[in-house]
Motif scaffolding. Structure first.
Motif, PDB file in Angstrom:
ATOM      1  N   PRO A 259     -35.645   0.168 -16.206  1.00 22.28           N
ATOM      2  CA  PRO A 259     -34.726  -0.824 -15.649  1.00 22.28           C
ATOM      3  C   PRO A 259     -35.326  -1.501 -14.434  1.00 22.28           C
ATOM      4  O   PRO A 259     -36.254  -1.001 -13.805  1.00 22.28           O
TER       5      PRO A 259
ATOM      6  N   TYR B 116     -31.689  -2.001  -8.711  1.00 16.31           N
ATOM      7  CA  TYR B 116     -30.325  -1.651  -9.075  1.00 16.31           C
ATOM      8  C   TYR B 116     -30.003  -0.213  -8.687  1.00 16.31           C
ATOM      9  O   TYR B 116     -28.875   0.227  -8.798  1.00 16.31           O
TER      10      TYR B 116
ATOM     11  N   THR C  80     -28.151   8.205 -11.776  1.00 14.45           N
ATOM     12  CA  THR C  80     -27.599   8.342 -13.120  1.00 14.45           C
ATOM     13  C   THR C  80     -26.325   9.170 -13.081  1.00 14.45           C
ATOM     14  O   THR C  80     -26.031   9.845 -12.083  1.00 14.45           O
TER      15      THR C  80
ATOM     16  N   ILE D  61     -21.984   3.340 -22.551  1.00  9.19           N
ATOM     17  CA  ILE D  61     -21.610   4.068 -21.340  1.00  9.19           C
ATOM     18  C   ILE D  61     -20.565   5.145 -21.635  1.00  9.19           C
ATOM     19  O   ILE D  61     -20.606   6.239 -21.071  1.00  9.19           O
TER      20      ILE D  61
ATOM     21  N   PRO E  84     -19.996  -0.463 -13.531  1.00  8.52           N
ATOM     22  CA  PRO E  84     -21.279   0.156 -13.881  1.00  8.52           C
ATOM     23  C   PRO E  84     -22.480  -0.692 -13.460  1.00  8.52           C
ATOM     24  O   PRO E  84     -23.592  -0.183 -13.339  1.00  8.52           O
TER      25      PRO E  84
ATOM     26  N   THR F 121     -25.726  -3.593 -17.464  1.00  8.88           N
ATOM     27  CA  THR F 121     -26.307  -2.457 -18.179  1.00  8.88           C
ATOM     28  C   THR F 121     -26.780  -2.869 -19.563  1.00  8.88           C
ATOM     29  O   THR F 121     -26.055  -3.517 -20.318  1.00  8.88           O
TER      30      THR F 121
ATOM     31  N   LYS G  34     -29.776  -2.159 -15.862  1.00  8.22           N
ATOM     32  CA  LYS G  34     -29.630  -0.721 -15.729  1.00  8.22           C
ATOM     33  C   LYS G  34     -29.709  -0.076 -17.106  1.00  8.22           C
ATOM     34  O   LYS G  34     -29.312  -0.672 -18.114  1.00  8.22           O
ATOM     35  N   SER G  35     -30.195   1.148 -17.149  1.00  8.68           N
ATOM     36  CA  SER G  35     -30.109   1.928 -18.375  1.00  8.68           C
ATOM     37  C   SER G  35     -28.675   2.413 -18.548  1.00  8.68           C
ATOM     38  O   SER G  35     -27.870   2.363 -17.608  1.00  8.68           O
ATOM     39  N   VAL G  36     -28.335   2.888 -19.742  1.00 12.88           N
ATOM     40  CA  VAL G  36     -26.995   3.422 -19.972  1.00 12.88           C
ATOM     41  C   VAL G  36     -26.738   4.616 -19.050  1.00 12.88           C
ATOM     42  O   VAL G  36     -25.634   4.769 -18.514  1.00 12.88           O
TER      43      VAL G  36
ATOM     44  N   GLN H 229     -27.887   5.055 -16.084  1.00 13.42           N
ATOM     45  CA  GLN H 229     -27.591   4.525 -14.751  1.00 13.42           C
ATOM     46  C   GLN H 229     -26.238   3.833 -14.721  1.00 13.42           C
ATOM     47  O   GLN H 229     -25.517   3.912 -13.720  1.00 13.42           O
ATOM     48  N   GLY H 230     -25.873   3.166 -15.812  1.00 10.81           N
ATOM     49  CA  GLY H 230     -24.571   2.513 -15.877  1.00 10.81           C
ATOM     50  C   GLY H 230     -23.423   3.501 -15.778  1.00 10.81           C
ATOM     51  O   GLY H 230     -22.342   3.169 -15.293  1.00 10.81           O
TER      52      GLY H 230
END
Length: 363
Positions: A2, A6, A10, A34, A219, A222, A245-247, A249-250
């Motif tokens: 990502p 941001y 996680t 998410i 979130p 994402t 963002k990755s899931v 991180q979201g």
């Protein structure tokens, strides 16, 4: 990877060292994205998770894959799948009734399910689909469960998954179904997310001093979710996922909203969750795991009260017809898709049968 900037937090990091054994969470839209990640990290922390999904079969498939992904030799929380189509008051009421009959209490609710960028489609009660699923369905679910939650001995947290970037305008209260103006899917989505955030704000006001705390959690942008699958921009977003963002991180901010210490004035019954002056206060908007006070519309008590009253009127108007289905709502045996049907009580007057029967597959 990502985009740097941001923040790399996680959902798993938010729960590091926490034991949620014996507690139960309800997560809507838990089949993918998410919602599935929130389910995963809560279960790994020992929490029982009820996955509220639109279709039982696809939810069971996602849960099976999830269970198989858990590391061997560790104790994880139970993962339960239950159908709850937020586009149907009948299914919402059945889900709430089922929860009431379970031998456990609900400690957490994550209002995560959402749909974006659809054509002009409607729920079974005749609400514009994005407003109906993203906001009105969640409103009715909480409305049905609130007496049960308030009667519980322990604290309850309700987290609405919102989008701060959509809250840059006022909400048109007089025609949220787009029955008087040309339909704009982007505006409908924006309105539904503003409404959900304002609902969280007003719910916090109405439950102040009780065992319930409410938060709106963003979130952030994402990648790796399916929310845009009806939008012409879906493939563009999929291509640009590396800049989002990755899931994992979201999921961080919604998870943070579930477990962060509460401000002392919130009145938590659990001593471990009392955070004194450093805790988060019920009604807060959370962005990147911090309280955000910059969104003007979120702090409009007038708009929050209005959207609650508007939702109450819509629910009261259609709730009596929640089980009223068009005969074509019954799918042929072996059918692979679900149909959205506008019932006889819909405020919309369809121009053709084609507008009454539309294939759809949401969250």
């Amino acid at each position: 990877m990502p985009l740097i900037g941001y923040g790399g937090k996680t959902g798993s990091e938010m729960l590091k060292g926490k034991d949620l054994s014996g507690q139960t969470a309800v997560v809507t839209g838990a089949k993918s994205g998410i919602g599935l990640e929130i389910t995963r990290v809560l279960a790994l922390a020992g929490c029982r998770v009820v996955m509220a999904v639109r279709k039982q079969a696809s939810g069971e498939f996602a849960a099976k894959n999830l269970r198989e992904s858990f590391p061997h030799g560790i104790q994880v929380g139970e993962v339960v799948v239950r159908q709850c189509n937020l586009a149907s008051f009948g299914e919402i009421r059945a889900f709430a009734a089922w929860l009431k009959d379970q031998p456990y209490e609900v400690d957490y609710m994550v209002l995560n399910a959402a749909i974006k960028g659809t054509p002009k489609w409607y729920t079974r009660e005749g609400h514009e689909l994005q407003m109906g699923v993203n906001f009105i369905g969640h409103f009715h679910l909480v409305q049905r469960m609130l007496p049960q939650l308030q009667a519980q001995q322990d604290d309850v947290r309700i987290v609405a998954v919102v989008c701060k970037d959509q809250m840059d305008t006022t909400l048109r209260m007089t025609d949220i179904n787009f029955s008087k103006v040309n339909y704009d899917g982007a505006k409908a989505y924006k309105g539904s997310k503003i409404a959900l955030a304002l609902f969280a704000k007003e719910l916090a006001v109405r439950t102040e001093g009780t065992n319930i705390s409410v938060f709106a959690a963003d979130p952030g942008p994402t990648g790796g979710t399916m929310i845009d699958k009806y939008s012409p921009m879906f493939f563009g977003r999929a291509f640009s996922a590396s800049f989002l963002k990755s899931v994992a991180q979201g999921a961080a901010t919604p998870i943070f909203a579930l477990v962060a210490p509460l401000a002392s004035e919130t009145g938590s019954k659990r001593r471990s969750l009392r955070g004194g002056s450093g805790g988060i206060k019920s009604g807060s908007l959370l962005v990147d795991c911090k309280v955000n006070t910059s969104v003007k519309i979120y702090h409009s008590t007038y708009q929050a009260k209005r959207i609650w009253e508007e939702a109450e009127q819509l629910v009261d108007r259609f709730a009596a017809h929640a089980s009223t289905l068009h005969p074509l709502d019954v799918l042929p045996s072996g059918s692979s898709c679900t149909y959205l049907v506008i019932t006889a009580v819909s405020p919309v007057s369809p121009k053709s049968w084609l507008q009454q029967i539309l294939p759809m597959s949401i969250f």
